[in-house]
Design a protein around this motif. Structure first.
Motif, PDB file in Angstrom:
ATOM      1  N   ALA A   1       0.831  -1.205   0.000  1.00 33.60           N
ATOM      2  CA  ALA A   1       0.000   0.000   0.000  1.00 33.60           C
ATOM      3  C   ALA A   1       0.866   1.257   0.000  1.00 33.60           C
ATOM      4  O   ALA A   1       0.607   2.214  -0.720  1.00 33.60           O
ATOM      5  CB  ALA A   1      -0.939  -0.012   1.205  1.00 33.60           C
TER       6      ALA A   1
ATOM      7  N   ASN B   1      -8.612  -1.921   7.465  1.00 33.17           N
ATOM      8  CA  ASN B   1      -8.179  -0.683   6.805  1.00 33.17           C
ATOM      9  C   ASN B   1      -8.424   0.519   7.711  1.00 33.17           C
ATOM     10  O   ASN B   1      -7.530   1.337   7.949  1.00 33.17           O
ATOM     11  CB  ASN B   1      -8.934  -0.500   5.486  1.00 33.17           C
ATOM     12  CG  ASN B   1      -8.614   0.838   4.847  1.00 33.17           C
ATOM     13  OD1 ASN B   1      -7.494   1.047   4.382  1.00 33.17           O
ATOM     14  ND2 ASN B   1      -9.574   1.754   4.854  1.00 33.17           N
TER      15      ASN B   1
ATOM     16  N   VAL C   1      -5.741   1.715   2.346  1.00 32.26           N
ATOM     17  CA  VAL C   1      -5.383   0.724   1.323  1.00 32.26           C
ATOM     18  C   VAL C   1      -5.940   1.153  -0.035  1.00 32.26           C
ATOM     19  O   VAL C   1      -7.143   1.368  -0.164  1.00 32.26           O
ATOM     20  CB  VAL C   1      -5.939  -0.669   1.697  1.00 32.26           C
ATOM     21  CG1 VAL C   1      -5.693  -1.672   0.569  1.00 32.26           C
ATOM     22  CG2 VAL C   1      -5.302  -1.155   2.997  1.00 32.26           C
TER      23      VAL C   1
END
Lengths: 47, 150
Positions: free
Chosen positions: B5, B33, B45
């Motif tokens: 990410a 997330n 993300v």
């Protein structure tokens, strides 16, 4: 199982989370693009 | 996966789409997330996080651990024709090295751009010499490449 380099990647459709939304991912929708497909043991694991 | 990410822009610059897969539901992906990854990576993300709760995708890719009911750390580079060019599967306790994946993608993209006329020797990175396989190169690789160039 039956994956091998030089062979077609098995297609799949599965639910996904993406930037605040729930959606479905179908691998064959990515035709024409490079894809990095990554598996990992689980969310909230330490590595 | 947070390393992916954080370096997502590098992959985007190479035209690479990322899909991650685990046994967690898409609901759990959201919470991971929101509660953790978004605190490691600005904006959270940036790629699709697939829920493979029954392990069907993992099974299809040989990454399903039947005993533990989790995915192994499988990483697949898939080209624009849908062909797997590279794969790596690690057991859970050791993480991947994204820089190596990026190097392999750059090498496969170079080979593809040359229509397969060039090959990338060990340790190749963009800018380093490639090999041009053919009758003239048989037995002569030593003239154009050696291990110190890796």
């Amino acid at each position: 199982m039956g994956v091998q380099v030089g062979q077609k990647a098995p297609d799949f459709t599965a639910p996904a989370y993406y930037k605040g939304s729930f959606t479905n991912v179908t691998l064959s929708d990515y035709a024409g693009k490079w894809v990095m497909l990554c598996f990992y043991p689980g969310d909230f694991t330490f590595v | 996966m947070s390393a992916v990410a954080a370096n997502y822009q590098k992959l985007q610059d190479l035209g690479v789409e990322v899909i991650s897969v685990s046994v967690d539901s898409h609901f759990v992906h959201k919470i991971w997330n929101d509660e953790e990854l978004s605190k490691m990576v600005d904006g959270g993300v940036p790629y699709h996080m697939v829920a493979d709760q029954a392990g069907n995708v993992g099974r299809a890719y040989g990454c399903w651990d039947e005993n533990q009911g989790v995915e192994l750390r499988g990483r697949f580079i898939i080209d624009p024709d849908g062909v797997i060019q590279a794969m790596e599967v690690l057991t859970p306790p050791v993480g991947r090295k994204l820089a190596e994946t990026i190097r392999q993608i750059q090498a496969y993209q170079h080979v593809r751009a040359t229509g397969g006329k060039e090959a990338c020797p060990a340790g190749w990175e963009p800018g380093k010499p490639t090999l041009k396989p053919g009758p003239d190169l048989v037995g002569k690789v030593w003239e154009v490449w050696n291990p110190s160039m890796e």
